[in-house]
Design a protein around this motif. Structure first.
Motif, short mmCIF file in Angstrom:
data_model
loop_
_atom_site.label_atom_id
_atom_site.label_comp_id
_atom_site.label_asym_id
_atom_site.label_seq_id
_atom_site.Cartn_x
_atom_site.Cartn_y
_atom_site.Cartn_z
N ALA A 71 0.83 -1.20 0.00
CA ALA A 71 0.00 0.00 0.00
C ALA A 71 0.87 1.25 0.00
O ALA A 71 0.48 2.30 -0.54
N HIS A 72 2.06 1.14 0.58
CA HIS A 72 2.96 2.28 0.65
C HIS A 72 3.37 2.78 -0.74
O HIS A 72 3.63 3.97 -0.92
N THR A 73 3.39 1.81 -1.69
CA THR A 73 3.73 2.17 -3.07
C THR A 73 2.77 3.22 -3.61
O THR A 73 3.11 4.02 -4.49
N PHE A 74 1.55 3.21 -3.07
CA PHE A 74 0.51 4.11 -3.60
C PHE A 74 0.22 5.26 -2.65
O PHE A 74 -0.84 5.89 -2.73
N LYS A 75 1.17 5.55 -1.78
CA LYS A 75 0.96 6.64 -0.82
C LYS A 75 0.77 7.95 -1.57
O LYS A 75 1.51 8.26 -2.50
N ASN A 76 -0.24 8.71 -1.15
CA ASN A 76 -0.55 9.99 -1.78
C ASN A 76 -0.95 9.88 -3.25
O ASN A 76 -0.86 10.86 -3.99
N LYS A 77 -1.32 8.68 -3.67
CA LYS A 77 -1.71 8.54 -5.06
C LYS A 77 -3.16 8.09 -5.19
O LYS A 77 -3.74 7.49 -4.29
N VAL A 78 -3.69 8.42 -6.36
CA VAL A 78 -4.99 7.89 -6.78
C VAL A 78 -4.65 6.76 -7.74
O VAL A 78 -3.79 6.93 -8.60
N TYR A 79 -5.24 5.58 -7.57
CA TYR A 79 -4.82 4.49 -8.44
C TYR A 79 -5.99 3.63 -8.92
O TYR A 79 -7.05 3.61 -8.31
N VAL A 80 -5.76 2.97 -10.05
CA VAL A 80 -6.77 2.13 -10.69
C VAL A 80 -6.33 0.67 -10.58
O VAL A 80 -5.18 0.35 -10.90
N VAL A 81 -7.24 -0.18 -10.13
CA VAL A 81 -6.92 -1.59 -9.89
C VAL A 81 -7.72 -2.49 -10.82
O VAL A 81 -8.89 -2.20 -11.10
N ASP A 82 -7.10 -3.55 -11.32
CA ASP A 82 -7.90 -4.57 -11.99
C ASP A 82 -7.25 -5.94 -11.79
O ASP A 82 -6.20 -6.05 -11.16
N PHE A 83 -7.91 -6.97 -12.31
CA PHE A 83 -7.44 -8.35 -12.21
C PHE A 83 -7.40 -8.93 -13.62
O PHE A 83 -8.33 -8.75 -14.39
N PHE A 84 -6.29 -9.63 -13.94
CA PHE A 84 -6.16 -10.15 -15.30
C PHE A 84 -5.22 -11.36 -15.28
O PHE A 84 -4.79 -11.79 -14.22
N PHE A 85 -4.95 -11.94 -16.44
CA PHE A 85 -3.84 -12.87 -16.56
C PHE A 85 -3.31 -12.78 -17.98
O PHE A 85 -4.07 -12.46 -18.90
N THR A 86 -2.02 -13.01 -18.17
CA THR A 86 -1.40 -12.67 -19.45
C THR A 86 -1.90 -13.56 -20.58
O THR A 86 -1.85 -13.17 -21.73
N HIS A 87 -2.37 -14.75 -20.24
CA HIS A 87 -2.78 -15.68 -21.29
C HIS A 87 -4.30 -15.65 -21.53
O HIS A 87 -4.88 -16.60 -22.03
N CYS A 88 -4.91 -14.55 -21.20
CA CYS A 88 -6.36 -14.42 -21.26
C CYS A 88 -6.84 -14.11 -22.67
O CYS A 88 -6.42 -13.12 -23.26
N PRO A 89 -7.70 -14.95 -23.26
CA PRO A 89 -8.07 -14.78 -24.66
C PRO A 89 -9.26 -13.87 -24.92
O PRO A 89 -9.53 -13.53 -26.06
N THR A 90 -9.99 -13.49 -23.88
CA THR A 90 -11.23 -12.77 -24.15
C THR A 90 -11.20 -11.30 -23.73
O THR A 90 -10.94 -10.43 -24.53
N ILE A 209 -11.08 10.43 -12.05
CA ILE A 209 -9.73 10.55 -11.48
C ILE A 209 -9.40 12.01 -11.26
O ILE A 209 -8.87 12.40 -10.21
N ASP A 210 -9.73 12.84 -12.23
CA ASP A 210 -9.49 14.29 -12.08
C ASP A 210 -10.21 14.83 -10.86
O ASP A 210 -9.67 15.64 -10.10
N LEU A 211 -11.44 14.36 -10.66
CA LEU A 211 -12.23 14.81 -9.51
C LEU A 211 -11.57 14.39 -8.20
O LEU A 211 -11.44 15.18 -7.27
N LEU A 212 -11.09 13.15 -8.16
CA LEU A 212 -10.43 12.65 -6.96
C LEU A 212 -9.13 13.39 -6.67
O LEU A 212 -8.81 13.68 -5.52
N LEU A 213 -8.40 13.71 -7.73
CA LEU A 213 -7.15 14.44 -7.56
C LEU A 213 -7.43 15.81 -6.95
O LEU A 213 -6.72 16.27 -6.06
N LYS A 214 -8.49 16.41 -7.42
CA LYS A 214 -8.87 17.72 -6.91
C LYS A 214 -9.22 17.60 -5.42
O LYS A 214 -8.79 18.41 -4.60
#
Lengths: 219, 138
Positions: A71-90, A209-214
């Motif tokens: 979580a420290h990596t994202f200190k003071n940041k707004v961030y977008v999260v998702d879940f995936f896998f590299t071999h995903c065909p769809t 994101i712009d709104l959150l940054l503000k």
């Protein structure tokens, strides 16, 4: 008779027209997800209602450059999260494409970061994640493609973010997972869900994101 | 307006509605290649067939299209799970097939792609070609 026809056509067009127009809209404030009201006893022994907010701030991941991501990596940041896998065909190729749109938009802004969790712990090793990141042309400075350390950690994270991410031999690629993009604020609270397979949602996410940054910078 | 005329008008209105309902439940009529491409292919391969970085291959490469004319329908129907090289770049992300598209639709998409980016082509794909190809996919 003519008046009846005219009136019907008029009302029909009013109801039908809005459905045809897709547009993004500027919001006033973003909702906070994951809040629960609980009954607690205060210092006087009285029962009161308190609000408990979910902060997703306890995780350890390894990213495409073998760096520890917490979580420290994202200190003071707004961030977008998702879940995936590299071999995903769809859904993953279009999700990656839409995430790149947002990533490029905030190119010069170090306050905006991205975190993609792989759900294929067996095959998506660090070198595999690095190869994928290179194919897409993104840097771990702002976009972490990271792996949880074990299945329990992955399941716990998916449950916290309230999305699905699990092995399913009947699904294409062997995994069934949500195509959601989750918007997180500086306090690691969930502020929005977006459909990562829909480019229009990515446009809305940029506005939010712009709104959150503000909101973050006005404190 | 006489009662009879009103009955006729109302009756034909109802008949048209019923006809539409019945028609919709028939096999849906085939759509044109451009629309099918936009709905099924463009979100990944781009509206100009440009692909996406080194992740999703472009379709606007006539060399690849010419060399793979036989397999094209198989790729649309059944997807692709092997490494391919297009215009000097290797791609190895898998693609899921489109089980919901029928032979006419695949032919329309193929004709759209080849007309735009396939270079010189001798004949258009027909749905019979596609059906025959789909029986022999590897």
């Amino acid at each position: 008779m003519n008046r009846v026809i005219f009136t019907c056509a008029f009302f029909a067009s009013i109801f039908l027209l809005p459905g045809c127009i897709e547009h993004t809209h500027q919001k006033e404030q973003l909702k906070i997800y994951g809040q629960q009201e609980v009954l607690v006893k205060d210092s006087m022994g009285q029962e009161v209602i308190d609000t408990v907010t979910l902060h997703i701030d306890s995780f350890n991941l390894i990213n495409q450059d073998s760096q520890l991501v917490t979580a420290h990596t994202f200190k003071n940041k707004v961030y977008v999260v998702d879940f995936f896998f590299t071999h995903c065909p769809t859904i993953c190729p279009i999700m990656t494409k839409n995430m790149v749109k947002i990533y490029d938009h905030f190119e010069s802004n170090n306050q905006v970061a991205f975190l993609s969790h792989t759900i294929d712990l067996k095959n998506d090793s660090v070198p595999q994640l690095k190869a994928y990141a290179n194919k897409v042309g993104i840097s771990s400075k702002r976009w972490h493609m990271a792996t949880p350390l074990n299945k329990e950690a992955l399941n716990f994270l998916a449950a916290q973010y309230m999305v699905s991410a699990e092995e399913d031999p009947n699904s294409p690629g062997g995994f069934m997972h949500s195509g959601a993009f989750i918007l997180m604020d500086q306090q690691h609270r969930i502020r929005g869900y977006y459909d990562g397979t829909v480019t229009h949602d990515a446009d809305q996410l940029i506005l939010d994101i712009d709104l959150l940054l503000k909101e973050t910078n006005e404190r | 307006m006489s009662v009879n005329l009103r009955i006729i008008i109302l009756g034909s209105f109802v008949a048209i509605l019923l006809g539409l309902l019945v028609f919709r439940s028939c096999e849906r009529p085939p759509q044109k290649g451009k629309k099918l491409y936009a709905e099924n292919c463009a979100s990944c391969h781009g509206f100009q067939g440009e692909g996406f970085r080194n992740l999703i291959p472009p379709l606007n490469d006539s060399v690849f299209l010419q060399e793979n004319k036989e397999e094209f329908a198989c790729i649309i129907a059944y997807g692709l799970d092997k490494s391919i090289t297009v215009n000097g770049t290797t791609y190895n992300s898998p693609m899921e097939g489109f089980a919901n598209l029928n032979a006419i639709e695949i032919a329309n998409i193929a004709n759209y792609v080849y007309a735009n980016w396939g270079g010189e082509i001798s004949e258009k794909f027909t749905s019979q070609d596609i059906e025959k190809t789909l029986l022999n996919c590897e």
